[in-house]
Scaffold this active site. Structure first.
Site, mmCIF file in Angstrom:
data_model
loop_
_atom_site.group_PDB
_atom_site.id
_atom_site.type_symbol
_atom_site.label_atom_id
_atom_site.label_comp_id
_atom_site.label_asym_id
_atom_site.label_seq_id
_atom_site.Cartn_x
_atom_site.Cartn_y
_atom_site.Cartn_z
ATOM 1 N N ARG A 97 0.854 -1.193 0.000
ATOM 2 C CA ARG A 97 0.000 0.000 0.000
ATOM 3 C C ARG A 97 0.888 1.239 0.000
ATOM 4 O O ARG A 97 1.971 1.241 0.625
ATOM 5 C CB ARG A 97 -0.902 0.034 1.244
ATOM 6 C CG ARG A 97 -2.128 -0.873 1.166
ATOM 7 C CD ARG A 97 -3.139 -0.404 0.114
ATOM 8 N NE ARG A 97 -4.352 -1.210 0.074
ATOM 9 C CZ ARG A 97 -4.599 -2.194 -0.794
ATOM 10 N NH1 ARG A 97 -3.687 -2.542 -1.685
ATOM 11 N NH2 ARG A 97 -5.752 -2.839 -0.772
ATOM 12 N N HIS A 111 -1.398 -0.222 -9.870
ATOM 13 C CA HIS A 111 -2.127 -1.090 -8.938
ATOM 14 C C HIS A 111 -2.663 -2.335 -9.659
ATOM 15 O O HIS A 111 -3.857 -2.643 -9.614
ATOM 16 C CB HIS A 111 -3.267 -0.322 -8.242
ATOM 17 C CG HIS A 111 -3.689 -0.980 -6.948
ATOM 18 N ND1 HIS A 111 -4.081 -0.274 -5.837
ATOM 19 C CD2 HIS A 111 -3.780 -2.283 -6.582
ATOM 20 C CE1 HIS A 111 -4.394 -1.106 -4.861
ATOM 21 N NE2 HIS A 111 -4.209 -2.336 -5.297
HETATM 22 P P1 NAP Z 1 -2.182 -10.572 5.754
HETATM 23 O O1 NAP Z 1 -2.322 -12.033 5.487
HETATM 24 O O2 NAP Z 1 -3.068 -9.920 6.741
HETATM 25 O O3 NAP Z 1 -0.658 -10.329 6.132
HETATM 26 C C1 NAP Z 1 -0.196 -9.128 6.639
HETATM 27 C C2 NAP Z 1 1.208 -9.342 7.170
HETATM 28 O O4 NAP Z 1 1.712 -8.094 7.667
HETATM 29 C C3 NAP Z 1 1.253 -10.326 8.345
HETATM 30 O O5 NAP Z 1 2.404 -11.114 8.271
HETATM 31 C C4 NAP Z 1 1.313 -9.393 9.548
HETATM 32 O O6 NAP Z 1 1.931 -9.950 10.693
HETATM 33 C C5 NAP Z 1 2.170 -8.283 9.003
HETATM 34 N N1 NAP Z 1 2.009 -7.062 9.787
HETATM 35 C C6 NAP Z 1 0.883 -6.332 9.996
HETATM 36 N N2 NAP Z 1 1.132 -5.300 10.818
HETATM 37 C C7 NAP Z 1 2.439 -5.385 11.139
HETATM 38 C C8 NAP Z 1 3.300 -4.629 11.978
HETATM 39 N N3 NAP Z 1 2.842 -3.560 12.643
HETATM 40 N N4 NAP Z 1 4.586 -5.013 12.084
HETATM 41 C C9 NAP Z 1 5.049 -6.090 11.428
HETATM 42 N N5 NAP Z 1 4.293 -6.858 10.619
HETATM 43 C C10 NAP Z 1 3.009 -6.507 10.481
HETATM 44 O O7 NAP Z 1 -2.348 -9.747 4.390
HETATM 45 P P2 NAP Z 1 -2.112 -10.258 2.891
HETATM 46 O O8 NAP Z 1 -3.292 -10.987 2.386
HETATM 47 O O9 NAP Z 1 -0.785 -10.916 2.824
HETATM 48 O O10 NAP Z 1 -2.075 -8.848 2.137
HETATM 49 C C11 NAP Z 1 -1.089 -7.879 2.443
HETATM 50 C C12 NAP Z 1 -1.431 -6.565 1.755
HETATM 51 O O11 NAP Z 1 -1.198 -6.649 0.347
HETATM 52 C C13 NAP Z 1 -2.905 -6.180 1.839
HETATM 53 O O12 NAP Z 1 -3.211 -5.582 3.088
HETATM 54 C C14 NAP Z 1 -3.027 -5.185 0.710
HETATM 55 O O13 NAP Z 1 -2.740 -3.897 1.212
HETATM 56 C C15 NAP Z 1 -1.925 -5.597 -0.274
HETATM 57 N N6 NAP Z 1 -2.463 -6.060 -1.574
HETATM 58 C C16 NAP Z 1 -2.087 -5.415 -2.714
HETATM 59 C C17 NAP Z 1 -2.535 -5.859 -3.942
HETATM 60 C C18 NAP Z 1 -2.082 -5.200 -5.224
HETATM 61 O O14 NAP Z 1 -2.577 -5.522 -6.293
HETATM 62 N N7 NAP Z 1 -1.135 -4.300 -5.172
HETATM 63 C C19 NAP Z 1 -3.422 -6.944 -4.023
HETATM 64 C C20 NAP Z 1 -3.796 -7.567 -2.832
HETATM 65 C C21 NAP Z 1 -3.323 -7.129 -1.614
HETATM 66 P P3 NAP Z 1 1.272 -11.233 11.432
HETATM 67 O O15 NAP Z 1 1.493 -12.389 10.463
HETATM 68 O O16 NAP Z 1 2.047 -11.363 12.665
HETATM 69 O O17 NAP Z 1 -0.182 -10.905 11.600
#
Ligand code: NAP
Length: 310
Positions: free
Chosen positions: A225, A273
């Site tokens: 993001r 994006h």
């Molecule tokens: P997720 O499964 O919720 O994973 C988020 C990760 O970030 C987890 O490992 C979490 O730690 C870690 N995290 C959150 N807050 C943190 C902090 N304060 N310090 C350290 N680590 C932290 O999310 P996801 O499905 O992988 O998706 C991640 C992001 O990708 C989404 O939120 C979205 O913004 C982005 N995205 C972008 C696209 C695009 O096309 N560009 C598409 C889809 C998603 P824990 O494992 O300990 O909870």
């Protein structure tokens, strides 16, 4: 049978209607009512895109859950009118696309492809790239998407480190966690991939201080993001040569305004994006399974922790 409201931009309905009906049928909910308009007091579930225009959930008095079509929930997680469970999207198709995009962009920089693709200047640069085993790649965010990307990169033999909020163990990946683990995860990294959610705790995680930690000339790849990066600090780090290149898919303002310095900067690649997106067939199955669970009184999958913001 439940009434399901599909609330997203109108063009999404033609893409999702048929896979959603098929997926509902598969879980025994073929008789459910799936509509794009309904009296709020009749709605049991909302399949939801945060840009749909629906932002007051108060009239939805019998609502059982909101099922987000996107992985990111930053635009809905703080909505105080939403008091029922909120599930985010965890979709195998979305994940597959992200692994491909991240791997492709890591390999672009690892192999130095630009030199040969863009620099057709008659100079014979006979220098082979190093092996992946000699390239340090760090993935910030080891969730559904980050962990899959880290595993794919480790399978290509990159030297992968990961960082998350809670401790993790992932084969082939050196895992760091917590605020105190960030510096170790970034120190010496040659390629940094950002796959964190946008929360108050992750905003500006890449700032003037942390951008100085990776190896000189490191590459930043951000499909997470926009607010994860302090834009001015990144531009300064690029101009100073501390960061060699930034490949950015997401921005504080989207579409990225034409006057934004990222567009013209020679050290920045902008993609609009498109790193990945929810794929209708696999995502519809996730949504239908969650509705089945709701109807059976079973716990929902992929619930958002409203306090943590993701
Ligand atoms: P997720 O499964 O919720 O994973 C988020 C990760 O970030 C987890 O490992 C979490 O730690 C870690 N995290 C959150 N807050 C943190 C902090 N304060 N310090 C350290 N680590 C932290 O999310 P996801 O499905 O992988 O998706 C991640 C992001 O990708 C989404 O939120 C979205 O913004 C982005 N995205 C972008 C696209 C695009 O096309 N560009 C598409 C889809 C998603 P824990 O494992 O300990 O909870």
């Amino acid at each position: 049978m439940p009434l399901i409201l599909f609330s997203a931009k109108s063009e999404r309905w033609s893409i999702y209607e048929s896979p959603l009906r098929a997926a509902l049928q598969e879980v025994g909910l073929g008789d459910a009512t799936l509509v794009t308009e309904a009296a709020p007091e009749d709605v049991d579930y909302i399949v939801y895109a945060p840009n749909s225009g629906l932002d007051d959930f108060t009239p939805y008095t019998r609502l059982k859950a909101v099922l987000n079509l996107w992985a990111g929930v930053e635009d809905v997680v703080g909505n105080e009118t939403l008091t029922v469970p909120l599930a985010r999207m965890v979709d195998a198709g979305l994940e597959e696309g992200m692994v491909e995009w991240v791997t492709g962009h890591v390999l672009r920089h690892h192999l130095g492809m630009d030199t040969h693709i863009l620099g057709q200047d008659g100079i014979w640069r006979a220098e082979a790239p190093p092996l992946a085993r000699d390239r340090a790649v760090t993935v910030l965010g080891m969730g559904e998407l980050g962990a899959s990307c880290a595993k794919a990169l480790a399978a290509l033999r990159f030297r992968v480190s990961g960082w998350s909020r809670s401790p993790k163990e992932v084969d082939g990946v050196t895992c760091h966690s917590g605020t105190e683990g960030l510096d170790a995860a970034l120190s010496g990294a040659e390629i940094v991939v950002l796959l964190l959610p946008d929360t108050p705790a992750t905003r500006n995680v890449m700032n003037a201080r942390t951008l100085a930690l990776p190896a000189k000339g490191a590459v930043i790849i951000n499909p997470g993001r926009g607010p994860l990066i302090d834009d001015d600090a990144l531009l300064a780090a690029l101009d100073a040569g501390q960061i060699g290149h930034a490949t950015l898919d997401v921005f504080r303002q989207e579409p990225l305004p034409p006057e934004h310095p990222f567009w013209a900067h020679p050290g920045v690649t902008v993609t609009p994006h498109i790193a990945s997106e929810t794929r209708p067939i696999s995502a519809s199955r996730v949504i239908a399974e969650n509705i089945r669970r709701g109807e059976a009184g079973e716990p929902f999958l992929h619930l958002v922790d409203r306090k943590a913001g993701y």
